[in-house]
Structures are given as C-alpha cells and as structure tokens.
Design a protein around this motif. Structure first.
Motif, PDB file in Angstrom:
ATOM      1  N   TYR A   1      -9.835   0.597   5.955  1.00 24.29           N
ATOM      2  CA  TYR A   1      -8.583   0.034   6.479  1.00 24.29           C
ATOM      3  C   TYR A   1      -8.964  -0.547   7.828  1.00 24.29           C
ATOM      4  CZ  TYR A   1      -3.522  -0.490   6.894  1.00 24.29           C
ATOM      5  OH  TYR A   1      -2.247  -1.005   6.990  1.00 24.29           O
TER       6      TYR A   1
ATOM      7  N   THR B   1       0.849  -1.205   0.000  1.00 25.26           N
ATOM      8  CA  THR B   1       0.000   0.000   0.000  1.00 25.26           C
ATOM      9  C   THR B   1       0.880   1.250   0.000  1.00 25.26           C
ATOM     10  OG1 THR B   1      -0.109  -0.048   2.410  1.00 25.26           O
ATOM     11  CG2 THR B   1      -2.006  -0.949   1.220  1.00 25.26           C
ATOM     12  N   ASP B   2       2.216   1.052   0.039  1.00 23.98           N
ATOM     13  CA  ASP B   2       3.130   2.200   0.103  1.00 23.98           C
ATOM     14  C   ASP B   2       2.901   3.261  -0.974  1.00 23.98           C
ATOM     15  OD1 ASP B   2       4.412   1.674   2.404  1.00 23.98           O
ATOM     16  OD2 ASP B   2       6.318   1.086   1.524  1.00 23.98           O
ATOM     17  N   PRO B   3       2.642   2.860  -2.224  1.00 24.63           N
ATOM     18  CA  PRO B   3       2.455   3.911  -3.247  1.00 24.63           C
ATOM     19  C   PRO B   3       1.147   4.684  -3.119  1.00 24.63           C
ATOM     20  CG  PRO B   3       3.113   1.814  -4.221  1.00 24.63           C
ATOM     21  CD  PRO B   3       2.686   1.532  -2.830  1.00 24.63           C
ATOM     22  N   GLY B   4       0.382   4.418  -2.103  1.00 26.09           N
ATOM     23  CA  GLY B   4      -0.815   5.215  -1.864  1.00 26.09           C
ATOM     24  C   GLY B   4      -2.077   4.609  -2.448  1.00 26.09           C
ATOM     25  N   PRO B   5      -3.220   5.304  -2.247  1.00 31.21           N
ATOM     26  CA  PRO B   5      -4.531   4.726  -2.572  1.00 31.21           C
ATOM     27  C   PRO B   5      -4.883   4.704  -4.054  1.00 31.21           C
ATOM     28  CG  PRO B   5      -4.779   6.954  -1.712  1.00 31.21           C
ATOM     29  CD  PRO B   5      -3.325   6.617  -1.605  1.00 31.21           C
TER      30      PRO B   5
ATOM     31  N   VAL C   1      -8.659  11.365  -8.021  1.00 31.07           N
ATOM     32  CA  VAL C   1      -7.910  11.284  -6.756  1.00 31.07           C
ATOM     33  C   VAL C   1      -8.643  10.287  -5.863  1.00 31.07           C
ATOM     34  CG1 VAL C   1      -7.097  12.595  -4.750  1.00 31.07           C
ATOM     35  CG2 VAL C   1      -7.333  13.733  -6.963  1.00 31.07           C
ATOM     36  N   TYR C   2      -7.871   9.445  -5.173  1.00 32.71           N
ATOM     37  CA  TYR C   2      -8.472   8.441  -4.291  1.00 32.71           C
ATOM     38  C   TYR C   2      -7.951   8.619  -2.872  1.00 32.71           C
ATOM     39  CZ  TYR C   2      -9.844   6.062  -8.589  1.00 32.71           C
ATOM     40  OH  TYR C   2     -10.399   5.761  -9.806  1.00 32.71           O
ATOM     41  N   GLU C   3      -8.689   8.056  -1.933  1.00 38.13           N
ATOM     42  CA  GLU C   3      -8.141   7.956  -0.570  1.00 38.13           C
ATOM     43  C   GLU C   3      -8.494   6.587   0.001  1.00 38.13           C
ATOM     44  OE1 GLU C   3      -9.911  11.057   1.825  1.00 38.13           O
ATOM     45  OE2 GLU C   3     -11.682   9.836   2.217  1.00 38.13           O
ATOM     46  N   PHE C   4      -7.696   6.155   0.996  1.00 38.88           N
ATOM     47  CA  PHE C   4      -8.003   4.893   1.659  1.00 38.88           C
ATOM     48  C   PHE C   4      -9.298   5.078   2.438  1.00 38.88           C
ATOM     49  CE2 PHE C   4      -3.395   4.109   1.068  1.00 38.88           C
ATOM     50  CZ  PHE C   4      -3.495   2.884   0.419  1.00 38.88           C
TER      51      PHE C   4
ATOM     52  N   VAL D   1     -12.285  10.614  -4.528  1.00 38.85           N
ATOM     53  CA  VAL D   1     -12.684  11.791  -3.741  1.00 38.85           C
ATOM     54  C   VAL D   1     -12.699  13.064  -4.590  1.00 38.85           C
ATOM     55  CG1 VAL D   1     -12.056  10.954  -1.444  1.00 38.85           C
ATOM     56  CG2 VAL D   1     -10.292  11.990  -2.871  1.00 38.85           C
TER      57      VAL D   1
END
Lengths: 451, 107
Positions: free
Chosen positions: A432, A40-44, A426-429, A304
């Motif tokens: 989790y 998941t390091d490179p982001g959502p 654009v996305y966000e987690f 988002v």
C-alpha cells in the motif's frame, strides 16, 4: 463545450439501481455514463484471490440496462476498478460478462480494456530505482513484500482512459482506478477545470449517497460548467442539499480539505455549496494542484495462511466471569498437545459481549452481558494445521474444567454441526505504497476490441 | 457547569475505513449554531480522541474542523490493517461508540 453531463447509475457496478431513475438520467442527454466498480473496503481477500465481491448476476443486470441505453444514445460508457479490485482476473471476469451481453444482443462498439495489474518484475525494477514511497501503512516497502504478493495493482488517473477515448473506444473497462477517474476522463479531455471535475466526480462515484435520503444504489447526475458544477439525484424521492453534499465530502476520507490523487491534490479550502432549488446543489471553488512527480497508489495482497473457525455461545455466569483465564489455559493445553512450532498457527478469540467489535480499542473493560458469543479463529500455515488446531481448541474449551464449574456437561453452545468451518486462504494488504511514474499511462496498457 | 451529551447536538456520529490502514471518525452537527458553539468550546480535540480510544496522540493522523459541513473529523491509524489476521471490523463502521460519551459544557 459549455457544459458536460456525467451520469452515475450507482455507487458500485452490480449494486443495482431503479430503472426509472436511470431512464430519467438518460432523458437529460448525458455526455457520458460512468461508474466505479470497486473499492478496497471489502478487505484484502478479493484482490488476493482474484475474485469479485459483487455477484455476477447483479453486475450483468446493471450492465444490460446501461449497455442498451448506451447503444441508443451512442455515448461513451466507462467503468473504473473493473471486477472490484481491478486486477487482471477481475478485468477478465467483467470482460466475459460484457461479451456475453454483446453476443445476446448483437451490439456493435469498440471496447477498450485497460490493465492496472503490474508485473512483479516491473515493480521490482521501480523499487530498485527508488520510485516507490512509503504511505499510510507507514511501513517501507520490501522486495519480499512484492515477491510474496498474489496480485499488485496501481490506481490509474484519467490519462490512460483519455488515451482509450482517443483511440475511439466507446465502452471502456478500466482496471484499478482512482475512484473519480472513470467519470472525470471525458470532462478533463474536453478541457474542463480539473479541480471542479475531480470534486464533482468524487461526489458522483458514490451514486446517490450525497443525496437525502442517501443511497449507493441510485443515480446521480453531475453537470459541469466553466466555473462551477451542479449535482442532482434522478430519483424524485431524493434531493441534494448543501449539507448532504458537503457532508459527503467527509465520507471515508482522512482529511476532507486535501484529497490527494494521481498527479496532484484536490484542495477544498475555498469550496462553496449553494442550494439552487429544492433538489439541486451548485458547487464552486474546488482547486486541483498538479504535483511532480506524477504518483499513483499501489495495492497488493499476499496470502498469509489458511483459516478455520468455530462459533459458540456461553451463557453460564460462572464461566463468563473467568473467560480470560479459561482461554489462556486452553491455549496452553493446545500448545502442549502438539509437537508443532508455535509459528505454524495463530489462535484468536473474538468474544462478542466483551470486545469482539473493537478489540484493543474497546474502552469498556468490564463484561456486562449475560451471554458471550465466541468465534474461535485459527489461521494456520496450511488448511490442515488450521483444521487441527481449531478442532483441538474447540473440544478442549468445550470440556475444560475451570474452578467452581457447575455445568459439567459442556462449556459451549456450539452453533452448528459441523461445528468447525473451513474458510480457505487468508490474505493481507502487503503493498500500500506510492509509485512515481514518468508517464501517467506507462503501467496501464490499453487493448482495443471491436464487436 | 451544565453539559450536553454529544448525541443531543450531533446528527451523525460515525466511523469508517479511509483506506485499509486508517480509520476516520465524523461528527456532523444538527445546525451551524450548534457546530460553532461546540467548536468555540474546543472540548473535542486530538487529546480527547486519544483518551477515548486509549491511544497515543501520535496515532491521530488528522484532526479537522470542517465548517462547510458543520463537522468535526478525526482520522487515526488502524491498530490492525483491514482484513488482516486478528482484525475485527473490515469496513471500520462500528468503532464510533466511545465518541457517544462526549459531554460538551453548555449554559
């Protein structure tokens, strides 16, 4: 079995590895080749958009070398977190690359695909049953968060992979998996101690990062015995030392002594690292404590908005001194200019030379740099809104007449023409959380393909 | 009292994501003598980390002294989750600089 050898070609499929190291690894007659494909390091973004963060050509190159060696040695090859994020589109992406190589080389083997993407309706049911628990985000999950997510995956343990091995699979493409699962499956199936197995595979899943000099694009061999394991880099320029291996146990983990995973926790309070010879380290004392109910980690990503950015530099000391006031006024002018609800967009300034890297965590408040780099970022409800607001902010800031202004031609050194860059969604987690399962394989269906 | 800067004593000082919602800091010392001496001083603790990052101590998820790796590790809750709107360091790999100011009493 008295010992079992696991060869990790690198820390992430597609990162590459020296052929010589891999050949040396194959000479040691490993029982399984296994590699972690994701993070998941490179982001959502990558989970949300259904895209890989490694290149197709890079992944194909690694696969070609490994599949050829596997075909000769006739040992299992297991990939965890296929395609990076391990969702359905990621798994399909990787499957197509494998199929391409198979059609080019004519290999014959049985392949298993293990899905890790969870259907939203199944998850909503689990949610209603109270099977989803709050985790590191500290936010309880909501129905809305599930519904708005583009993709939701769960990190599988070793059980679905063991199931695929039992079905006779020789190549296994697993969806999102707990990092060590792909490497730990065969040793656990063969009855090796789960504490030692998981600890060894936690080290192997990063390739040769645990060696000195460390590298994620080189091979590491792990050999498991009844009461200890040994790790050794396959490249003669690297060595494993007590310190390099112990230090790696810290890497990207919250608490190095308690490592929770699917179905239990790895406890490292009494772990012992011993230098066997110049390049090999022996590890013992790692314990695995199973926990009920069996729990896996969920990851979901939701859209988002849409992003547009503009990059510019500021060199005028008069402007640098007033930067905060100037930006505040530009925001005000922009808001007043458009008849649009404020909730339709977000304006963010990343000011390099002030706090661009650390944001609110930056302890140094005073600007000491002679120049500033500004990334104007606008996230809008639509791409059109993001484009419109970014364009307006950029032009307003370029020409804004602040007090004592001496450089009246323009306030910004705009880096590019075009000055604004569309960045897309654009996305966000969004999820989790932890999911309780009755059966460790229940949300990870296995499909077999025969080539 | 004389002090030594942490950069003279440590071989690694780093920050990194530990999942999308946490940020973890590692200070790995040059040798065991140095590590045990620093540990015995007790200067590096939760309160110091909170002060350096200007956060509430409740934001510190774990603080561990890990003898086997001669390392001290602290993990905090990220102010903004990795890659979300307004976030500035996707991998969390450049958040370590405030740690470089740590001074350890040294005679």
């Amino acid at each position: 079995m008295k010992e079992i050898k696991v060869l990790a070609p690198n820390g992430l499929l597609g990162y590459g590895f020296p052929k010589e190291s891999f050949e040396e690894g194959m000479k040691r007659k490993p029982d399984v080749i296994a590699v972690d494909g994701g993070s998941t390091d490179p982001g959502p973004y990558y989970l949300g958009a259904g895209k890989s963060f490694t290149s197709r050509a890079g992944v194909k190159r690694d696969l070609e070398i490994i599949l050829k060696a596997r075909d000769e040695a006739k040992i299992p090859f297991i990939i965890g977190s296929s395609g990076g994020s391990g969702g359905s589109p990621h798994l399909q992406w990787l499957k197509e690359i494998v199929e391409e190589i198979v059609s080019e080389k004519g290999y014959k083997f049985k392949m298993a695909l293990i899905e890790a993407e969870i259907d939203k309706n199944v998850l909503l049911e689990k949610f209603e049953e109270g099977k989803i628990k709050t985790f590191e985000s500290k936010q309880p999950l909501t129905k809305e968060a599930i519904e708005k997510s583009e993709h939701i995956v769960a990190q599988m343990g070793v059980e679905p992979i063991i199931k695929a091995l039992d079905m006779g699979a020789e190549v296994i493409l697993a969806g999102r998996a707990y990092d060590p699962s792909s490497m730990a499956a065969l040793p656990i199936k063969e009855g090796f101690d789960p504490g030692l197995t998981f600890h060894m595979c936690k080290i192997l899943e990063c390739g040769a990062i645990a060696a000195v000099p460390g590298s994620a694009r080189d091979c590491l061999l792990g050999t498991l015995y009844k009461d200890h394991f040994v790790v050794e880099p396959m490249n003669p320029i690297r060595k494993c030392t007590e310190i390099s291996v112990a230090a790696h146990t810290l890497y990207e983990k919250g608490n190095p002594l308690r490592l929770p995973g699917p179905g239990g926790e790895l406890i490292l309070d009494n772990v012992k690292f011993e230098q066997l010879d110049e390049r090999r380290v022996k590890v013992s004392g790692s314990k695995f404590i199973p926990k009920e109910p069996y729990t896996v980690k969920l990851e979901g990503s939701a859209p988002v908005g849409f992003r547009t950015i503009s990059i510019a530099g500021v060199r005028c000391p008069k402007m640098i001194k007033q930067i905060d006031d100037i930006l505040e006024n530009v925001n005000k002018i922009t808001k007043e200019n458009f008849d649009m609800p404020e909730s339709d967009y977000n304006i963010i300034y990343h000011i390099y030379g002030k706090n661009g890297v650390m944001g609110d965590l930056e302890p140094q408040k005073e600007i000491t740099s002679h120049e500033l780099g500004i990334v104007i970022e606008v996230v809008g409800k639509t791409q059109d809104i993001a484009d419109t607001i970014c364009s307006s902010v950029r032009s307003t800031l370029l020409h804004y007449g602040y007090p004592e202004r001496i450089a009246t031609a323009g306030n910004l050194a705009l880096l590019y023409s075009p000055s604004d860059i569309k960045m897309g969604p654009v996305y966000e987690f969004s999820v989790y959380h932890l999911l309780e399962l009755e059966d460790p394989t229940e949300v990870f269906p296995v499909t077999i393909y025969q080539f | 009292m004389k002090t030594k800067n942490i950069t003279e004593l440590a071989e690694v000082i780093r920050s990194k994501n530990s999942g999308p919602f946490e940020l973890t800091f590692d200070i790995i010392f040059k040798d065991y003598d140095t590590y045990y001496k620093v540990k015995s001083k007790g200067v590096i603790n939760k309160e110091l980390i909170a002060k350096l990052y200007n956060i509430d101590p409740s934001q510190i998820v774990t603080f561990v002294e890990f003898d086997a790796a001669k390392a001290i590790k602290a993990t905090i809750t990220r102010p903004v989750s990795s890659g979300a709107i307004g976030e500035t360091d996707v991998y969390g790999a450049q958040q370590h600089a405030p740690l470089l100011q740590i001074e350890i009493p040294w005679d």
